[in-house]
Design an enzyme around this catalytic site. Structure first.
Site, PDB file in Angstrom:
ATOM      1  N   CYS A   1      48.753  42.842  44.055  1.00  0.00           N
ATOM      2  CA  CYS A   1      50.278  43.491  44.954  1.00  0.00           C
ATOM      3  C   CYS A   1      50.895  42.310  45.217  1.00  0.00           C
ATOM      4  O   CYS A   1      50.562  41.540  46.161  1.00  0.00           O
ATOM      5  CB  CYS A   1      50.105  44.493  45.411  1.00  0.00           C
ATOM      6  SG  CYS A   1      49.531  44.084  46.821  1.00  0.00           S
TER       7      CYS A   1
ATOM      8  N   HIS B   1      43.527  46.714  50.865  1.00  0.00           N
ATOM      9  CA  HIS B   1      42.716  46.326  49.027  1.00  0.00           C
ATOM     10  C   HIS B   1      41.245  45.483  49.180  1.00  0.00           C
ATOM     11  O   HIS B   1      41.438  44.761  50.854  1.00  0.00           O
ATOM     12  CB  HIS B   1      43.985  45.750  49.248  1.00  0.00           C
ATOM     13  CG  HIS B   1      45.216  46.637  48.518  1.00  0.00           C
ATOM     14  ND1 HIS B   1      46.716  45.842  48.015  1.00  0.00           N
ATOM     15  CD2 HIS B   1      45.899  47.151  49.657  1.00  0.00           C
ATOM     16  CE1 HIS B   1      47.633  47.125  48.697  1.00  0.00           C
ATOM     17  NE2 HIS B   1      47.082  47.934  48.687  1.00  0.00           N
TER      18      HIS B   1
ATOM     19  N   GLU C   1      41.366  42.821  48.017  1.00  0.00           N
ATOM     20  CA  GLU C   1      41.536  41.217  48.527  1.00  0.00           C
ATOM     21  C   GLU C   1      41.494  41.084  49.706  1.00  0.00           C
ATOM     22  O   GLU C   1      41.839  39.693  50.647  1.00  0.00           O
ATOM     23  CB  GLU C   1      43.080  41.233  47.871  1.00  0.00           C
ATOM     24  CG  GLU C   1      43.258  40.859  46.583  1.00  0.00           C
ATOM     25  CD  GLU C   1      44.057  42.260  46.023  1.00  0.00           C
ATOM     26  OE1 GLU C   1      44.210  41.640  44.836  1.00  0.00           O
ATOM     27  OE2 GLU C   1      43.457  42.969  46.633  1.00  0.00           O
TER      28      GLU C   1
ATOM     29  N   CYS D   1      48.824  40.846  48.297  1.00  0.00           N
ATOM     30  CA  CYS D   1      47.629  40.483  48.371  1.00  0.00           C
ATOM     31  C   CYS D   1      48.288  38.988  46.924  1.00  0.00           C
ATOM     32  O   CYS D   1      47.300  38.253  48.113  1.00  0.00           O
ATOM     33  CB  CYS D   1      46.713  40.716  47.571  1.00  0.00           C
ATOM     34  SG  CYS D   1      46.126  42.467  48.389  1.00  0.00           S
TER      35      CYS D   1
END
Length: 157
Positions: A87, A57, A59, A90
């Protein structure tokens, strides 16, 4: 007439540049930048499918890079700009990294954990809470996601 961008808009535009990199890789177009002392120190974009990892991801990538640059897992004087509401993984990483300020472009009603489904960033019982700003360049961020998934649906027909 030239319209002056706010600092949040300026850095969200940079996060959008990262999201477009993900788009070009056929990844969900999510981008992120981390700012320290008014300077971008880390960038990230979704690479989950490309790198074949759940941890791919935007992040997570940016947090890892910022920690390396600052030489600390604590990112206490940073601001993270994310094109899409994080999410649960993260959001948890943001809290764990002790990032004090989170700026979000578009909200994610299906999986967001900064206010849509849960709000992991502002739970009073945690030892760290974030200041959250939502909706910065939300139309631009949402449009990028919508166009990506529209093109994906057409391709998969």
């Amino acid at each position: 007439m030239h319209i002056q961008l706010t600092a949040d808009e300026k850095y969200m535009k940079e996060a959008l540049k990262q999201a477009r990199k993900a788009y070009r890789l056929n990844e969900s177009p999510i981008g992120c930048v981390i700012v320290y002392n008014d300077k971008i120190i880390a960038r990230g974009y979704n690479r989950r499918n490309t790198d074949k990892t759940t941890l791919g991801h935007a992040e997570i990538t940016a947090i890892r890079r910022a920690s390396k640059i600052l030489g600390d897992w604590r990112l206490e004087n940073c601001t993270i700009y994310i094109t899409l509401e994080p999410c649960q993984m993260c959001a948890g990483a943001i809290v764990q990294a002790r990032i004090p300020k989170v700026v979000i472009g578009a909200m994610n009603p299906k999986a967001g954990c900064a206010g849509s489904i849960l709000n992991l960033l502002e739970i009073p019982q945690f030892n760290h809470r974030c200041e959250v700003t939502r909706g910065i360049l939300s139309e631009e961020c949402s449009e990028l996601m919508s166009s990506f998934f529209c093109a994906l649906r057409k391709k998969n027909k």
